[in-house]
Design a protein around this motif. Structure first.
Motif, PDB file in Angstrom:
ATOM      1  N   SER A 154     -17.668 -10.568  -8.479  1.00 35.92           N
ATOM      2  CA  SER A 154     -16.331 -10.442  -9.208  1.00 35.92           C
ATOM      3  C   SER A 154     -16.430 -11.517 -10.424  1.00 35.92           C
ATOM      4  O   SER A 154     -17.406 -12.200 -10.487  1.00 35.92           O
ATOM      5  N   GLY A 188     -15.975  -6.341  -8.024  1.00 37.93           N
ATOM      6  CA  GLY A 188     -15.572  -5.689  -9.291  1.00 37.93           C
ATOM      7  C   GLY A 188     -14.107  -6.483  -9.570  1.00 37.93           C
ATOM      8  O   GLY A 188     -13.493  -5.551 -10.705  1.00 37.93           O
ATOM      9  N   THR A 189     -13.707  -7.230  -9.040  1.00 39.18           N
ATOM     10  CA  THR A 189     -12.324  -7.847  -9.400  1.00 39.18           C
ATOM     11  C   THR A 189     -12.390  -8.755 -10.648  1.00 39.18           C
ATOM     12  O   THR A 189     -13.445  -9.588 -10.683  1.00 39.18           O
ATOM     13  N   MET A 206     -11.447  -4.174  -3.885  1.00 35.10           N
ATOM     14  CA  MET A 206     -12.421  -4.009  -5.182  1.00 35.10           C
ATOM     15  C   MET A 206     -11.766  -3.440  -6.371  1.00 35.10           C
ATOM     16  O   MET A 206     -10.491  -2.991  -6.212  1.00 35.10           O
ATOM     17  N   ASN A 207     -12.368  -4.039  -7.466  1.00 34.36           N
ATOM     18  CA  ASN A 207     -11.759  -3.363  -8.831  1.00 34.36           C
ATOM     19  C   ASN A 207     -10.399  -3.980  -9.061  1.00 34.36           C
ATOM     20  O   ASN A 207      -9.649  -2.810  -9.737  1.00 34.36           O
ATOM     21  N   GLY A 234      -8.313  -1.557  -6.931  1.00 35.70           N
ATOM     22  CA  GLY A 234      -7.707  -0.794  -8.248  1.00 35.70           C
ATOM     23  C   GLY A 234      -6.327  -1.414  -8.738  1.00 35.70           C
ATOM     24  O   GLY A 234      -6.021  -0.753  -9.902  1.00 35.70           O
TER      25      GLY A 234
END
Length: 208
Positions: free
Chosen positions: A82, A101-102, A158-159, A177
């Motif tokens: 991340s 992905g954060t 994630m993300n 998300g």
């Protein structure tokens, strides 16, 4: 044979890079994985920008866009691949899990006044054309910044995007998300854009 050589070169480059940036880090027995990197736009000699506790695993990229920033990571915490972008302060307590992905972002990056953004572009071009980092002489006085705090036992999927001024409470779960713009209450599950509370965790899943 080629793949093995490529892997060994990557390991060697990572160790070399880690040796270069260790002067800006204090850490116990924690582990830095090969995605880990520390980026300093205007490093201040002798300053420890990143403070890490024990038994923590960092596979993330930590970016300090000014010399004033500080990131603190506690014990027994995992932060996957991340990005942490810091101007003021971002703190992770203990026993936290952050998936890949954060992005943690403790400032607005630009002013809401278009004239300041026009000036940002002009200054970026000047710095770039003079072989400097493109935000080396950015005017931060017009940019809103507020610290971020992630409390112990939180889990961030994630993300996700965690924005300035947010505190994520103890044991809270942020769904994949999500865009978190406001504080998250302890022992709750949030999700969405903007993130909203989906449910409270039952008493038997809360730390006593």
């Amino acid at each position: 044979m080629f793949n093995l050589l490529k892997t060994e070169i990557k390991k060697w480059l990572f160790k070399r890079r880690l040796k270069q940036i260790r002067q800006y880090i204090t850490a116990g027995n924690s582990l830095f994985w090969q995605q880990f990197d520390l980026v300093l736009v205007k490093p201040e000699p002798g300053k420890k920008y990143l403070q890490v506790g024990d038994d923590t695993v960092l596979d993330c990229r930590v970016v300090f866009e000014t010399s004033a920033g500080r990131v603190i990571v506690g014990n027994n915490t995992f932060i996957g691949s991340s990005t942490i972008i810091c101007r003021s302060k971002i703190e992770f307590e203990n026993d936290i899990f952050v998936a890949w992905g954060t992005c943690f972002y403790d400032h607005d990056s630009h002013s809401v006044d278009y004239r300041h953004r026009e000036a940002d572009i002009r200054q970026q071009l000047i710095d770039h054309r003079n072989n400097r980092n493109f935000i080396e002489n950015k005017n931060w006085d017009v940019v809103n910044s507020k610290p971020i705090k992630i409390c112990s036992n939180a889990w961030i999927g994630m993300n996700c995007i965690i924005l300035k001024g947010v505190t994520i409470g103890e044991g809270a779960i942020v769904g994949a998300g999500s865009v978190v713009t406001k504080d998250v209450a302890p022992w709750t599950v949030v999700g969405g854009n903007p993130a909203k509370m989906l449910k409270e965790l039952p008493e038997n899943l809360r730390k006593k």
